[in-house]
Write an enzyme that holds these catalytic residues in place. Structure first.
Site, PDB file in Angstrom:
ATOM      1  N   LYS A 211       0.858  -1.188   0.000  1.00 13.11           N
ATOM      2  CA  LYS A 211       0.000   0.000   0.000  1.00 13.11           C
ATOM      3  C   LYS A 211       0.889   1.231   0.000  1.00 13.11           C
ATOM      4  O   LYS A 211       1.787   1.338   0.839  1.00 13.11           O
ATOM      5  CB  LYS A 211      -0.895  -0.008   1.250  1.00 13.11           C
ATOM      6  N   ASP A 341     -12.644   2.135   4.323  1.00 14.68           N
ATOM      7  CA  ASP A 341     -11.767   2.863   5.251  1.00 14.68           C
ATOM      8  C   ASP A 341     -12.267   2.737   6.694  1.00 14.68           C
ATOM      9  O   ASP A 341     -11.974   3.599   7.528  1.00 14.68           O
ATOM     10  CB  ASP A 341     -11.621   4.339   4.861  1.00 14.68           C
TER      11      ASP A 341
HETATM   12 ZN   LIG Z   1      -7.357   3.976   4.483  1.00 18.49          ZN
END
Ligand SMILES: [Zn+2]
Length: 433
Positions: A211, A341
């Protein structure tokens, strides 16, 4: 006789002992589904039975054709709609919503591991049987994944990234303290050699994917969501290493230039995508890059968030444009996978994202369900394992009171959860534990 030969003889003895012991038939669980939703086609089949053996679906057949045998466990879901477990490709299970800057700085890996144990269970109980965890301090996510796989704690199947990789002073750095404290985020890297080192280090310590932060972000101090952070060349180096070593790359990106560069560099998904424009849309479509919008967090944050001023204004600015831009990207045919998220708002509310897609952005309900099943499984590289109910896939199965194609909000109240053949919620709980 050498020790090796002794060992071989011992093995043969064990093998011959096993061969003469009668093997009991593997225990079956029969799920009697009133309605079975095929998320690939939208077809609803009545009166189906899912035969589960171990952690897998063995068969799906009309209920009239499969009678219970002695030793079978039968679970009655005849009043319900049954479908594959949901998937969220953007979670942070080790983090909780708390944006008081001092408390952020006092967090520890131990606290985050405890958060992870609680949040993994909460997420599973909400019907999410797989997640991609995209950012955690100190490889806490690696240990959480391994503890779930070992059966120590309840949680979804996980793919994990380890620490976020980003530039000095960027969204993935820690920018709350002045220089005399010398604090930096775990994954800070500048230049080709450093980003290569970070990718290799994350993989060394257990990351399933990489990421990165391609642009600034909202919940970080002193950076601009619209400004690109990594250069195109740095991201090309990251993707080359990650892909060569068998890992996909997810790029946090709000600004249009950063979305385009990350896509050109070959990342597999763009996370957030708030300022996505036609140029980026065209490039993503050409390359088959997934977009992972995270939109319900804006509704939650604007209503209930308690952000310090240096986060709050950015949240207002991004929220003002993101839904319109994402809607345009969806209508333009960019592939979408569901991400939330979760951590920015409380874990377990993940299915609210589908409500935003359908009831705010006008996405067709079946397409919305596909973002959380077949598409998400595809992005994770798990299409052969999950994302639809088919023989040979994991028995990751949920049930709700009515057809979610008529009202996706029903997925906010999942009544039955089975993951890998084990029931965690609803009728039949504990049938294998
Ligand atoms: Zn995030």
């Amino acid at each position: 006789m050498s020790r090796r030969n002794n060992f071989a003889v011992a093995l043969l003895a064990v093998a011959s002992t096993v061969a003469v012991v009668a093997q009991p038939a593997p225990q079956r669980t029969l799920l009697r589904a009133g309605h079975l939703l095929d998320v690939k086609t939208g077809k609803l089949l009545d009166g189906q039975t899912i035969v589960v053996v171990g952690d897998m679906i063995q068969a799906i057949t009309p209920t009239s054709g499969v009678a219970a045998q002695a030793g079978d466990t039968v679970i009655d879901l005849s009043g319900m709609t049954v479908m594959p477990g949901l998937i969220d490709v953007h979670t942070h299970l080790t983090m909780n919503p708390d944006f008081d800057p001092y408390r952020e700085l006092t967090s520890t890996s131990a606290k985050e591991a405890i958060n992870g144990v609680v949040n993994a269970r909460t997420t599973l109980m909400a019907g999410f049987t797989s997640v991609r965890n995209v950012g955690a301090r100190g490889f806490v996510d690696v240990d959480l994944r391994d503890a779930i796989n070992a059966g120590q704690v309840a949680g979804p199947h996980m793919l994990v990234s380890g620490p976020l990789i980003g530039i000095t002073g960027g969204h993935c750095d820690e920018n709350l303290l002045p220089i005399q404290y010398h604090v930096a985020g775990d994954g800070v890297a500048d230049g080709i050699a450093e980003v290569q080192h970070r990718v290799r280090e994350n993989i060394k310590y257990g990351a399933d994917l990489i990421k990165i932060c391609a642009t600034g972000g909202v919940l970080s101090k002193g950076d601009d969501p619209q400004a690109s952070q990594f250069t195109l060349e740095e991201m090309q180096a990251i993707v080359a290493d990650a892909h060569r070593l068998g890992r996909k790359v997810a790029a946090h990106a709000h600004g249009a230039q950063g979305i385009l560069w990350a896509t050109e560099a070959g990342v597999d998904s763009i996370e957030h995508g708030s300022y996505i424009n036609d140029e980026a849309i065209a490039e993503m479509k050409k390359r088959g890059t997934y977009l992972v919008p995270t939109l319900y967090l804006e509704d939650w944050m604007l209503e209930k968030g308690n952000l310090p001023p240096f986060y709050h204004q950015k949240m207002i600015d991004v929220s003002a444009v993101a839904k319109g831009n994402i809607k345009h990207a969806m209508q333009s045919g960019v592939k979408i996978a569901l991400g939330t998220d979760a951590a920015v708002y409380p874990h377990g509310l993940n299915a609210h994202e589908l409500d935003v897609y359908v009831n705010q952005l006008g996405m067709a309900p079946l397409a919305a369900l596909q973002t959380a099943t077949v598409n998400a499984a595809d992005l994770m590289g798990w299409s052969a394992k999950t994302g639809s109910l088919e023989a040979g896939k994991w028995a990751d199965i949920i049930a709700v009171d009515k057809n979610p194609l008529e009202d996706v909000r029903v997925l906010q109240d999942v009544k039955f959860v089975m993951k890998a053949g084990v029931v965690y919620k609803g009728q039949g709980i504990g049938n294998r534990e």
